[in-house]
Write a protein that holds these residues in place. Structure first.
Motif, PDB file in Angstrom:
ATOM      1  N   CYS A 153       1.046  11.611   6.648  1.00 26.92           N
ATOM      2  CA  CYS A 153       0.270  10.373   6.748  1.00 26.92           C
ATOM      3  C   CYS A 153      -1.034  10.658   7.477  1.00 26.92           C
ATOM      4  O   CYS A 153      -1.115  11.573   8.292  1.00 26.92           O
ATOM      5  CB  CYS A 153       1.076   9.323   7.512  1.00 26.92           C
ATOM      6  SG  CYS A 153       0.282   7.707   7.505  1.00 26.92           S
TER       7      CYS A 153
ATOM      8  N   ASN B 270      -0.886   2.210   3.589  1.00 25.18           N
ATOM      9  CA  ASN B 270      -1.646   1.752   4.756  1.00 25.18           C
ATOM     10  C   ASN B 270      -3.065   1.333   4.359  1.00 25.18           C
ATOM     11  O   ASN B 270      -3.838   0.892   5.205  1.00 25.18           O
ATOM     12  CB  ASN B 270      -1.646   2.813   5.867  1.00 25.18           C
ATOM     13  CG  ASN B 270      -2.393   4.089   5.475  1.00 25.18           C
ATOM     14  OD1 ASN B 270      -3.252   4.079   4.591  1.00 25.18           O
ATOM     15  ND2 ASN B 270      -2.078   5.181   6.147  1.00 25.18           N
TER      16      ASN B 270
ATOM     17  N   SER C  22       9.123   7.266   7.926  1.00 26.57           N
ATOM     18  CA  SER C  22       8.218   7.950   6.995  1.00 26.57           C
ATOM     19  C   SER C  22       8.980   8.932   6.117  1.00 26.57           C
ATOM     20  O   SER C  22       8.507   9.368   5.090  1.00 26.57           O
ATOM     21  CB  SER C  22       7.123   8.673   7.763  1.00 26.57           C
ATOM     22  OG  SER C  22       7.708   9.484   8.763  1.00 26.57           O
TER      23      SER C  22
ATOM     24  N   PHE D 186      -2.356   8.293   9.330  1.00 26.15           N
ATOM     25  CA  PHE D 186      -2.249   7.486  10.547  1.00 26.15           C
ATOM     26  C   PHE D 186      -1.075   8.001  11.381  1.00 26.15           C
ATOM     27  O   PHE D 186      -0.250   8.776  10.881  1.00 26.15           O
ATOM     28  CB  PHE D 186      -1.981   6.007  10.219  1.00 26.15           C
ATOM     29  CG  PHE D 186      -3.120   5.256   9.565  1.00 26.15           C
ATOM     30  CD1 PHE D 186      -4.313   5.880   9.226  1.00 26.15           C
ATOM     31  CD2 PHE D 186      -2.980   3.897   9.289  1.00 26.15           C
ATOM     32  CE1 PHE D 186      -5.340   5.171   8.615  1.00 26.15           C
ATOM     33  CE2 PHE D 186      -4.016   3.185   8.681  1.00 26.15           C
ATOM     34  CZ  PHE D 186      -5.185   3.819   8.345  1.00 26.15           C
ATOM     35  N   ARG D 187      -0.980   7.527  12.604  1.00 23.98           N
ATOM     36  CA  ARG D 187       0.153   7.868  13.465  1.00 23.98           C
ATOM     37  C   ARG D 187       0.627   6.610  14.189  1.00 23.98           C
ATOM     38  O   ARG D 187       0.607   6.539  15.413  1.00 23.98           O
ATOM     39  CB  ARG D 187      -0.267   8.924  14.524  1.00 23.98           C
ATOM     40  CG  ARG D 187      -0.531  10.309  13.998  1.00 23.98           C
ATOM     41  CD  ARG D 187       0.759  11.006  13.586  1.00 23.98           C
ATOM     42  NE  ARG D 187       0.509  12.346  13.061  1.00 23.98           N
ATOM     43  CZ  ARG D 187       0.078  12.624  11.836  1.00 23.98           C
ATOM     44  NH1 ARG D 187      -0.183  11.644  10.982  1.00 23.98           N
ATOM     45  NH2 ARG D 187      -0.097  13.871  11.450  1.00 23.98           N
ATOM     46  N   CYS D 188       1.038   5.594  13.426  1.00 17.88           N
ATOM     47  CA  CYS D 188       1.439   4.317  14.046  1.00 17.88           C
ATOM     48  C   CYS D 188       2.502   4.574  15.116  1.00 17.88           C
ATOM     49  O   CYS D 188       3.433   5.334  14.893  1.00 17.88           O
ATOM     50  CB  CYS D 188       1.966   3.375  12.984  1.00 17.88           C
ATOM     51  SG  CYS D 188       0.749   3.069  11.700  1.00 17.88           S
TER      52      CYS D 188
ATOM     53  N   TYR E  32       4.991   3.011  16.372  1.00 18.83           N
ATOM     54  CA  TYR E  32       6.409   2.696  16.173  1.00 18.83           C
ATOM     55  C   TYR E  32       7.007   3.563  15.066  1.00 18.83           C
ATOM     56  O   TYR E  32       8.198   3.482  14.787  1.00 18.83           O
ATOM     57  CB  TYR E  32       6.589   1.208  15.825  1.00 18.83           C
ATOM     58  CG  TYR E  32       5.620   0.732  14.780  1.00 18.83           C
ATOM     59  CD1 TYR E  32       5.782   1.072  13.447  1.00 18.83           C
ATOM     60  CD2 TYR E  32       4.502  -0.020  15.134  1.00 18.83           C
ATOM     61  CE1 TYR E  32       4.877   0.686  12.491  1.00 18.83           C
ATOM     62  CE2 TYR E  32       3.594  -0.416  14.181  1.00 18.83           C
ATOM     63  CZ  TYR E  32       3.784  -0.059  12.860  1.00 18.83           C
ATOM     64  OH  TYR E  32       2.880  -0.443  11.916  1.00 18.83           O
ATOM     65  N   CYS E  33       6.177   4.329  14.395  1.00 21.79           N
ATOM     66  CA  CYS E  33       6.635   5.089  13.230  1.00 21.79           C
ATOM     67  C   CYS E  33       6.671   6.587  13.469  1.00 21.79           C
ATOM     68  O   CYS E  33       7.600   7.268  13.075  1.00 21.79           O
ATOM     69  CB  CYS E  33       5.737   4.772  12.045  1.00 21.79           C
ATOM     70  SG  CYS E  33       6.162   5.636  10.517  1.00 21.79           S
ATOM     71  N   MET E  34       5.634   7.116  14.127  1.00 20.65           N
ATOM     72  CA  MET E  34       5.523   8.570  14.284  1.00 20.65           C
ATOM     73  C   MET E  34       5.127   8.920  15.710  1.00 20.65           C
ATOM     74  O   MET E  34       4.510   8.125  16.396  1.00 20.65           O
ATOM     75  CB  MET E  34       4.429   9.121  13.358  1.00 20.65           C
ATOM     76  CG  MET E  34       4.749   9.017  11.901  1.00 20.65           C
ATOM     77  SD  MET E  34       3.622  10.007  10.942  1.00 20.65           S
ATOM     78  CE  MET E  34       4.169   9.641   9.288  1.00 20.65           C
TER      79      MET E  34
ATOM     80  N   GLY F 268       5.859   8.087   4.500  1.00 21.59           N
ATOM     81  CA  GLY F 268       4.518   8.590   4.678  1.00 21.59           C
ATOM     82  C   GLY F 268       3.470   7.727   3.959  1.00 21.59           C
ATOM     83  O   GLY F 268       3.749   6.609   3.612  1.00 21.59           O
ATOM     84  N   GLU F 269       2.303   8.278   3.814  1.00 19.19           N
ATOM     85  CA  GLU F 269       1.288   7.536   3.089  1.00 19.19           C
ATOM     86  C   GLU F 269       1.209   8.082   1.665  1.00 19.19           C
ATOM     87  O   GLU F 269       0.738   9.212   1.462  1.00 19.19           O
ATOM     88  CB  GLU F 269      -0.066   7.639   3.826  1.00 19.19           C
ATOM     89  CG  GLU F 269      -1.227   7.026   3.091  1.00 19.19           C
ATOM     90  CD  GLU F 269      -0.926   5.638   2.499  1.00 19.19           C
ATOM     91  OE1 GLU F 269      -0.296   4.812   3.178  1.00 19.19           O
ATOM     92  OE2 GLU F 269      -1.312   5.391   1.343  1.00 19.19           O
TER      93      GLU F 269
HETATM   94 FE1  SF4 Z   1       1.793   4.082   9.901  1.00 20.88          FE
HETATM   95 FE2  SF4 Z   1       2.784   4.020   7.387  1.00 20.88          FE
HETATM   96 FE3  SF4 Z   1       1.751   6.239   8.404  1.00 20.88          FE
HETATM   97 FE4  SF4 Z   1       4.045   5.334   9.373  1.00 20.88          FE
HETATM   98  S1  SF4 Z   1       3.712   6.077   7.346  1.00 20.88           S
HETATM   99  S2  SF4 Z   1       2.305   6.188  10.540  1.00 20.88           S
HETATM  100  S3  SF4 Z   1       3.690   3.132   9.219  1.00 20.88           S
HETATM  101  S4  SF4 Z   1       0.653   4.320   8.065  1.00 20.88           S
END
Ligand code: SF4
Ligand code: SAM
Length: 334
Positions: A23, A101, A330, A25-27, A29-31, A69-70
């Protein structure tokens, strides 16, 4: 060909496929910030993903949701979407969709529409640039907003998915609702789930009960429960004042398992029959060991569905994260 029916007489018509664990991003609550990702050879190739999904479609899957993931950071992923178009054209597949995302949508919205995607779920938990950078660590809100615009311009129906986070986006309940109403965007709130090791974030502190969110919404709007169910953990209401549909995904507080119609395929070809259970079936060997025939794969899918459990065990009620599963969202695909 016999359709897929699980031991509790639930027809399996919905497959969610994670096409990458990576991904941009590194949200929080997710990663964790420094995630280690899978080596490439572990991943199903695009051809293998095609064989997997096509086998499920032959066995009666009518809805395919691509996630990660993305999903849109996977190289050449548009080729995969374009290949799936043939199942829409044949009528076997009713819907091809994705959860993203939004970071890459500005360039991919039109090709996705051309491949037959008519609806897209885009995740964003806040409309404040600074807060967005904080919660996603690497994400930038304006890029996502351009993606949302592009999706709408291409003709796709957009649903915004927001994770309800205590002390983070509680104050945006009404601004986000109004923003979506103005743009004709559906909105769904998701309760945080106890998935994977995410470093030192405090999950119980993040948990904002959707019953509370709903009660606050009801202070300003008239809520009408909608009977529709998608076979998943979402329940919907209509806000009478705006006509908007708002969804609540509450895997922790309400039991939705009895109508579950879905299974999840990871990017390495493991099939998870339940989001809240560890049991999974290795479909990749059935596929790789038999390059010339899909029959063993179809049998492996049937065997897996025969093991689908009745329900999940998530439970926050004792103030510990019981029933927690060790894999990341993810990996399984949200
Ligand atoms: Fe954020 Fe989705 Fe990436 Fe998880 S997979 S870090 S929720 S954008
Ligand atoms: N990257 C894409 C995205 O963010 O939409 C697709 C994958 S992401 C794992 C799918 C959804 O899962 C997102 O809406 C995300 O907010 C949600 N999600 C991730 N971790 C979660 C968690 N621990 N609890 C609840 N929802 C979570």
């Amino acid at each position: 060909m016999d359709k897929l029916i699980d031991p509790f007489a639930r027809p399996i018509s919905y497959l969610r496929v994670s096409v990458t664990d990576r991904c941009d991003f590194r949200c929080v609550y997710c990663m964790s910030e420094n995630m280690s990702f899978l080596p490439k050879k572990e991943l199903l190739t695009l051809e293998e993903l095609d064989r997997m999904c096509s086998s499920f479609v032959r066995l009666g899957v009518e809805k395919l949701r691509i996630t990660g993931g993305e999903p849109l950071v996977r190289r050449d992923i548009m080729t995969f979407f374009q290949r799936m178009t043939r199942h829409l054209d044949s009528g076997a597949l009713r819907e091809l969709t994705l959860t993203t995302n939004g970071s890459q949508l500005e360039r991919f919205a039109q090709p996705l529409y051309d491949a037959g995607v008519r609806r897209v779920n885009i995740s964003a938990d806040t409309l404040d640039e600074e807060k967005f950078a904080k919660i996603t660590r690497w994400g930038r809100l304006p890029q996502v907003l351009r993606g949302i615009d592009a999706a709408q311009k291409a003709g796709m129906r957009v649903k915004l998915n927001a994770v309800a986070l205590k002390g983070f986006n509680e104050d945006e309940l009404f601004p986000i609702t109004e923003w979506c109403a103005e743009r004709g965007i559906d909105l769904t709130w998701i309760e945080v789930m106890p998935m994977g090791d995410i470093g030192n974030e405090d999950r119980l502190g993040q948990y904002w009960k959707l019953d509370d969110l709903r009660a606050r919404l009801a202070e300003q709007y008239t809520l009408t429960d909608l009977p529709e169910s998608t076979g998943g953990p979402a329940r919907y209401v209509r806000l009478e004042e705006t006509g908007q549909k708002i969804g609540f995904i509450t895997p922790l507080t309400h039991n939705f398992c009895e109508s579950c119609n879905r299974v999840r395929l990871t990017c390495t070809g493991e099939l998870f029959m339940c989001l809240g259970q560890e049991d999974n079936a290795d479909l990749r060997s059935a596929l790789r060991n038999h390059p010339d025939s899909d029959a063993p794969l179809e049998q492996a899918i049937r065997n897996a569905i025969a093991r689908k459990p009745e329900g999940h065990d998530f439970d926050y009620s004792r103030q510990t994260v019981d029933g927690r599963v060790s894999r990341h969202m993810s990996h399984t695909g949200g």
